[in-house]
Design a protein around this motif. Structure first.
Motif, mmCIF file in Angstrom:
data_model
loop_
_atom_site.group_PDB
_atom_site.id
_atom_site.type_symbol
_atom_site.label_atom_id
_atom_site.label_comp_id
_atom_site.label_asym_id
_atom_site.label_seq_id
_atom_site.Cartn_x
_atom_site.Cartn_y
_atom_site.Cartn_z
ATOM 1 N N ASP A 315 0.800 -1.238 0.000
ATOM 2 C CA ASP A 315 0.000 0.000 0.000
ATOM 3 C C ASP A 315 0.831 1.285 0.000
ATOM 4 O O ASP A 315 0.360 2.326 0.442
ATOM 5 N N VAL A 316 2.055 1.230 -0.513
ATOM 6 C CA VAL A 316 2.891 2.433 -0.557
ATOM 7 C C VAL A 316 2.207 3.501 -1.408
ATOM 8 O O VAL A 316 1.871 3.269 -2.572
ATOM 9 N N GLY A 317 1.973 4.664 -0.830
ATOM 10 C CA GLY A 317 1.356 5.762 -1.563
ATOM 11 C C GLY A 317 -0.156 5.733 -1.585
ATOM 12 O O GLY A 317 -0.773 6.601 -2.206
ATOM 13 N N ASP A 318 -0.770 4.729 -0.950
ATOM 14 C CA ASP A 318 -2.232 4.653 -0.918
ATOM 15 C C ASP A 318 -2.814 4.613 -2.332
ATOM 16 O O ASP A 318 -3.448 5.566 -2.801
ATOM 17 N N PRO A 319 -2.621 3.488 -3.044
ATOM 18 C CA PRO A 319 -3.076 3.404 -4.434
ATOM 19 C C PRO A 319 -4.586 3.372 -4.616
ATOM 20 O O PRO A 319 -5.071 3.478 -5.746
ATOM 21 N N GLY A 320 -5.344 3.216 -3.538
ATOM 22 C CA GLY A 320 -6.807 3.178 -3.638
ATOM 23 C C GLY A 320 -7.352 1.798 -3.310
ATOM 24 O O GLY A 320 -6.717 0.773 -3.581
ATOM 25 N N HIS A 321 -8.535 1.776 -2.729
ATOM 26 C CA HIS A 321 -9.120 0.541 -2.211
ATOM 27 C C HIS A 321 -9.353 -0.496 -3.307
ATOM 28 O O HIS A 321 -8.999 -1.674 -3.153
ATOM 29 N N GLU A 322 -9.937 -0.097 -4.413
ATOM 30 C CA GLU A 322 -10.223 -1.060 -5.478
ATOM 31 C C GLU A 322 -8.936 -1.591 -6.098
ATOM 32 O O GLU A 322 -8.834 -2.787 -6.400
ATOM 33 N N ALA A 323 -7.956 -0.708 -6.277
ATOM 34 C CA ALA A 323 -6.669 -1.152 -6.820
ATOM 35 C C ALA A 323 -5.970 -2.115 -5.859
ATOM 36 O O ALA A 323 -5.339 -3.090 -6.280
ATOM 37 N N MET A 324 -6.090 -1.857 -4.555
ATOM 38 C CA MET A 324 -5.501 -2.750 -3.564
ATOM 39 C C MET A 324 -6.148 -4.127 -3.614
ATOM 40 O O MET A 324 -5.462 -5.161 -3.583
ATOM 41 N N LYS A 325 -7.463 -4.165 -3.696
ATOM 42 C CA LYS A 325 -8.149 -5.448 -3.749
ATOM 43 C C LYS A 325 -7.760 -6.229 -5.002
ATOM 44 O O LYS A 325 -7.571 -7.457 -4.955
ATOM 45 N N GLU A 326 -7.633 -5.522 -6.127
ATOM 46 C CA GLU A 326 -7.223 -6.197 -7.355
ATOM 47 C C GLU A 326 -5.806 -6.743 -7.227
ATOM 48 O O GLU A 326 -5.521 -7.879 -7.631
ATOM 49 N N SER A 327 -4.905 -5.947 -6.650
ATOM 50 C CA SER A 327 -3.526 -6.394 -6.482
ATOM 51 C C SER A 327 -3.444 -7.615 -5.566
ATOM 52 O O SER A 327 -2.726 -8.578 -5.860
ATOM 53 N N ILE A 328 -4.188 -7.602 -4.475
ATOM 54 C CA ILE A 328 -4.197 -8.742 -3.552
ATOM 55 C C ILE A 328 -4.742 -9.990 -4.246
ATOM 56 O O ILE A 328 -4.196 -11.091 -4.114
ATOM 57 N N ALA A 329 -5.819 -9.819 -5.008
ATOM 58 C CA ALA A 329 -6.419 -10.962 -5.707
ATOM 59 C C ALA A 329 -5.463 -11.537 -6.752
ATOM 60 O O ALA A 329 -5.311 -12.763 -6.867
ATOM 61 N N LEU A 330 -4.809 -10.681 -7.515
ATOM 62 C CA LEU A 330 -3.851 -11.149 -8.521
ATOM 63 C C LEU A 330 -2.667 -11.845 -7.856
ATOM 64 O O LEU A 330 -2.163 -12.864 -8.345
ATOM 65 N N PHE A 331 -2.235 -11.300 -6.739
ATOM 66 C CA PHE A 331 -1.113 -11.905 -6.012
ATOM 67 C C PHE A 331 -1.491 -13.295 -5.511
ATOM 68 O O PHE A 331 -0.743 -14.268 -5.698
ATOM 69 N N ALA A 332 -2.652 -13.398 -4.885
ATOM 70 C CA ALA A 332 -3.067 -14.683 -4.306
ATOM 71 C C ALA A 332 -3.452 -15.706 -5.360
ATOM 72 O O ALA A 332 -3.140 -16.902 -5.221
ATOM 73 N N ASN A 333 -4.143 -15.267 -6.406
ATOM 74 C CA ASN A 333 -4.710 -16.204 -7.386
ATOM 75 C C ASN A 333 -3.766 -16.558 -8.526
ATOM 76 O O ASN A 333 -3.914 -17.628 -9.140
ATOM 77 N N GLU A 334 -2.821 -15.659 -8.830
ATOM 78 C CA GLU A 334 -1.938 -15.905 -9.977
ATOM 79 C C GLU A 334 -0.465 -15.971 -9.602
ATOM 80 O O GLU A 334 0.247 -16.876 -10.024
ATOM 81 N N VAL A 335 -0.002 -15.022 -8.808
ATOM 82 C CA VAL A 335 1.424 -14.992 -8.475
ATOM 83 C C VAL A 335 1.807 -16.158 -7.577
ATOM 84 O O VAL A 335 2.740 -16.922 -7.876
ATOM 85 N N VAL A 336 1.107 -16.319 -6.467
ATOM 86 C CA VAL A 336 1.472 -17.356 -5.493
ATOM 87 C C VAL A 336 1.423 -18.758 -6.097
ATOM 88 O O VAL A 336 2.372 -19.543 -5.929
#
Length: 346
Positions: A315-336
């Motif tokens: 969350d460096v710089g506070d990218p926004g709630h929706e962007a954070m949720k998308e990043s978390i989902a991509l990290f968990a569902n695709e990256v990991v």
């Protein structure tokens, strides 16, 4: 290998209003984001402690306690507890309480702190920076191990046959990690004590930290600890985007603004797009980009160091709630899954 997310509760600044975004709004969003991380199967969340206008979290323990009631499996860690300016007995009591609330999910990642605002705030001298940490870490580990404590140090009132309550769930010892930024003394301390080490890699290249990892392993084994028990993590700025172009157009301005806010107090030059692009490159320290790019970099660093944990600080710089949720989902569902698959096959 465990995968987690880290947050400081960054608050975006509005040039129109001349104010930072309301802390209560960001805290509520963080609860939703970490609930999502838990639902998606991530292993740990690490929340940092700051005492500045541009961060929402000063009391990490309170925020983690709030999360204990809305999550089921994710480990709840500080990232970091600034132990030099804290009372180790109170730190233990807070995290033991959190451990009871969360059915044994509390962890402490302790560090000296890269921000210094807590020292004058709580009445400590910055000149005692390292000595405070060394003494307070000793007391924290003692209290974590023993219910009844007799202890004497330089900076704190002595304890004589003092019983410390509450105790962590089932009498267990709360996992305590040491966070380091590359200082040899901190690495040596973690190795001698046989504690897990969390290495913050924020700038430069991950390869530059290879000597630090080897030094830790050497001190760890020379101190009589088995490599079978060694735990090593990396904590780095991370953001997963659907496309590289959106990372530059949508996220870079927020990231650069926060880096400049921190940099002004430290005499850094303005953060440039070329710096960002170098960090995002395959050799850089920013784990940012499309899912495959982020996964490839984590795989590379994991194999390089033999990691047991990776914390994606998002969350460096506070990218926004929706962007954070998308990043978390991509990290968990695709990256990991991609990282796990590659490491299982190596």
């Amino acid at each position: 290998m465990e995968f987690g997310i880290g947050m400081f509760g960054d608050l975006a600044y509005s040039g129109q209003s001349g104010k930072f975004r309301p802390a209560e709004q960001r805290l509520a969003e963080m609860v939703e984001e970490i609930k999502l991380a838990d639902q998606l199967g991530l292993d740990v969340v690490a929340l940092g402690e700051h005492h500045r206008a541009d961060y929402a979290i000063a009391s990490t323990e309170v925020m983690l306690a709030a999360l204990a009631s809305v999550t089921k499996n994710i480990k709840l860690a500080s990232g970091v507890t600034v132990l030099s300016s804290a009372d180790p007995v109170k730190v233990y009591q807070d995290y033991a309480t959190l451990d009871l609330l969360s059915s044994g999910r509390a962890e402490i990642i302790a560090g000296r702190g890269s921000f210094i605002e807590s020292f004058p705030l709580y009445g400590y001298r910055l000149e005692d920076y390292d000595a405070l940490f060394s003494e307070k870490l000793e007391l924290l580990l003692t209290v974590n191990r023993d219910k009844t404590v007799s202890w004497r140090g330089k900076f704190r009132q002595a304890l004589q046959e003092q019983e410390i309550y509450p105790r962590a769930l089932g009498g267990r010892q709360i996992p305590v990690w040491i966070a380091v930024g590359g200082t040899p003394a901190s690495i040596r301390r973690a190795g001698i004590l046989g504690l897990p080490m969390m290495l913050a890699i924020i700038g430069g290249t991950p390869a530059q930290f290879g000597d630090h990892v080897e030094y830790y392993r050497k001190i760890y084994t020379d101190s009589g600890h088995s490599l079978d028990n060694l735990q090593l993590g990396v904590h780095s700025h991370t953001f997963v985007a659907a496309s590289g172009s959106s990372l530059l157009s949508d996220y870079f301005p927020s990231y650069a603004a926060q880096m400049d806010r921190v940099g002004r107090s430290r005499g850094w030059p303005p953060y440039s797009r070329s710096q960002f692009e170098a960090g995002v490159s395959s050799h850089g320290a920013l784990f940012m980009g499309e899912p495959k790019e982020v996964a490839d970099k984590i795989i590379k660093v994991s194999k390089m160091f033999g990691l047991t944990r990776f914390i994606a600080h998002m969350d460096v710089g506070d990218p926004g709630h929706e962007a954070m949720k998308e990043s978390i989902a991509l990290f968990a569902n695709e990256v990991v899954p991609a990282v796990k698959k590659a490491l299982q096959g190596s």
